[in-house]
Scaffold this motif. Structure first.
Motif, short mmCIF file in Angstrom:
data_model
loop_
_atom_site.label_atom_id
_atom_site.label_comp_id
_atom_site.label_asym_id
_atom_site.label_seq_id
_atom_site.Cartn_x
_atom_site.Cartn_y
_atom_site.Cartn_z
N VAL A 51 0.86 -1.18 0.00
CA VAL A 51 0.00 0.00 0.00
C VAL A 51 0.90 1.23 0.00
CG1 VAL A 51 -1.68 1.32 1.34
CG2 VAL A 51 -1.86 -1.16 1.24
N PHE A 52 0.61 2.15 -0.89
CA PHE A 52 1.29 3.45 -0.90
C PHE A 52 0.41 4.39 -0.09
CE2 PHE A 52 1.83 7.74 -2.48
CZ PHE A 52 3.19 7.89 -2.42
N SER A 53 1.02 5.22 0.75
CA SER A 53 0.20 6.13 1.55
C SER A 53 0.75 7.55 1.53
CB SER A 53 0.05 5.63 2.98
OG SER A 53 1.30 5.56 3.62
N TRP A 54 -0.20 8.47 1.54
CA TRP A 54 0.09 9.89 1.68
C TRP A 54 -0.28 10.28 3.10
CZ3 TRP A 54 2.56 12.55 -1.96
CH2 TRP A 54 2.43 12.21 -3.30
N GLY A 55 0.65 10.87 3.85
CA GLY A 55 0.33 11.44 5.15
C GLY A 55 -0.19 12.85 4.93
N VAL A 56 -1.47 13.05 5.21
CA VAL A 56 -2.15 14.31 4.88
C VAL A 56 -2.88 14.88 6.09
CG1 VAL A 56 -2.44 13.66 2.44
CG2 VAL A 56 -4.26 13.12 4.10
N TRP A 57 -3.29 16.12 5.96
CA TRP A 57 -4.04 16.80 7.00
C TRP A 57 -5.47 17.02 6.55
CZ3 TRP A 57 -2.02 17.80 11.76
CH2 TRP A 57 -0.65 17.60 11.91
N VAL A 58 -6.39 16.80 7.48
CA VAL A 58 -7.81 16.97 7.23
C VAL A 58 -8.35 18.01 8.20
CG1 VAL A 58 -10.05 15.82 7.32
CG2 VAL A 58 -8.07 14.62 6.37
N SER A 59 -9.08 18.97 7.67
CA SER A 59 -9.72 19.99 8.49
C SER A 59 -11.04 19.43 9.03
CB SER A 59 -10.00 21.23 7.63
OG SER A 59 -10.76 22.17 8.35
N LEU A 60 -11.23 19.53 10.33
CA LEU A 60 -12.45 19.05 10.98
C LEU A 60 -13.18 20.22 11.63
CD1 LEU A 60 -11.10 15.89 12.90
CD2 LEU A 60 -12.18 15.96 10.64
N SER A 61 -14.47 20.02 11.87
CA SER A 61 -15.22 21.00 12.65
C SER A 61 -14.70 20.99 14.08
CB SER A 61 -16.71 20.66 12.65
OG SER A 61 -16.93 19.48 13.41
N ARG A 62 -14.98 22.04 14.81
CA ARG A 62 -14.56 22.11 16.22
C ARG A 62 -15.12 20.92 17.00
NH1 ARG A 62 -14.80 27.16 20.25
NH2 ARG A 62 -13.53 27.90 18.55
N GLU A 63 -16.38 20.58 16.74
CA GLU A 63 -17.03 19.48 17.46
C GLU A 63 -16.35 18.14 17.14
OE1 GLU A 63 -18.75 21.69 15.47
OE2 GLU A 63 -19.40 22.95 17.14
N SER A 64 -16.08 17.89 15.86
CA SER A 64 -15.44 16.63 15.49
C SER A 64 -14.02 16.56 16.03
CB SER A 64 -15.42 16.48 13.96
OG SER A 64 -16.72 16.30 13.46
N PHE A 65 -13.30 17.67 15.96
CA PHE A 65 -11.93 17.70 16.47
C PHE A 65 -11.93 17.43 17.98
CE2 PHE A 65 -8.25 19.76 18.36
CZ PHE A 65 -7.21 19.25 17.59
N SER A 66 -12.85 18.07 18.67
CA SER A 66 -12.94 17.89 20.12
C SER A 66 -13.23 16.44 20.48
CB SER A 66 -14.03 18.81 20.69
OG SER A 66 -14.13 18.65 22.08
N ARG A 67 -14.17 15.82 19.76
CA ARG A 67 -14.50 14.42 20.01
C ARG A 67 -13.30 13.52 19.69
NH1 ARG A 67 -17.31 10.77 22.92
NH2 ARG A 67 -17.48 8.84 21.75
N ALA A 68 -12.64 13.76 18.56
CA ALA A 68 -11.47 12.96 18.19
C ALA A 68 -10.37 13.11 19.24
CB ALA A 68 -10.96 13.36 16.81
N ALA A 69 -10.16 14.34 19.73
CA ALA A 69 -9.14 14.58 20.75
C ALA A 69 -9.51 13.88 22.06
CB ALA A 69 -8.96 16.08 20.97
N ASP A 70 -10.79 13.93 22.43
CA ASP A 70 -11.24 13.25 23.65
C ASP A 70 -11.01 11.74 23.57
OD1 ASP A 70 -12.05 15.64 24.75
OD2 ASP A 70 -14.19 15.32 24.37
#
Length: 154
Positions: A51-70
């Motif tokens: 598998v070839f992979s690209w390490g990339v950044w995704v912009s999330l909403s504040r709510e999604s980011f907060s949940r992912a961080a939690d």
């Protein structure tokens, strides 16, 4: 078999050290208004188990980011629903730009980088994610990335 972006395309080095900004290897916050998580766009290599992979950044909403961080260090986080986001990494080997492509960020077990699923469009990157690429294409990407510095671009 992997090329990665060190920061989202909108990150500026002048943000470093600001109280309302953060850039780690996995998460980024800009001016306490814009939130990003790093993930992998995985592309199967045709005719192999690679598998070839690209390490990339995704912009999330504040709510999604907060949940992912939690949930970041919580066992079972891979059971979370995918988070909608926008690709914020410019991969210059693709035209048109990859900036702004719609994504779904899928968390994986603790210690594994999330997987980025692109919306199934006719963009060349989305097509490659669905259909796979040849080893020759991987070599061309690596050569282009090496010569342009794409593996170190934001």
């Amino acid at each position: 078999m992997n090329h990665t972006a060190e920061a989202p395309a909108v990150w500026d080095p002048s943000f470093a050290g600001a109280d309302d900004c953060l850039l780690s290897s996995d998460q980024c916050v800009i001016r306490a208004e814009h939130y990003f998580v790093k993930g992998l766009i995985e592309i199967p290599v045709i005719g192999s188990d690679e598998v070839f992979s690209w390490g990339v950044w995704v912009s999330l909403s504040r709510e999604s980011f907060s949940r992912a961080a939690d949930m970041w260090n919580s066992p079972g986080r891979e059971c979370e629903k995918p988070y909608f986001g926008w690709l914020t990494t410019d991969l210059p080997v693709y035209s048109p730009t990859t900036l702004g492509l719609k994504t779904h960020l899928h968390t994986r077990p603790v210690g594994e980088r999330p997987c980025v699923e692109l919306e199934p469009t006719d963009h060349p990157l989305a097509v490659e994610q669905r259909m796979g690429i040849t080893l020759d294409r991987v070599q061309r990407i690596a050569s282009a990335a090496f010569h342009s510095g794409a593996s170190e671009r934001r």
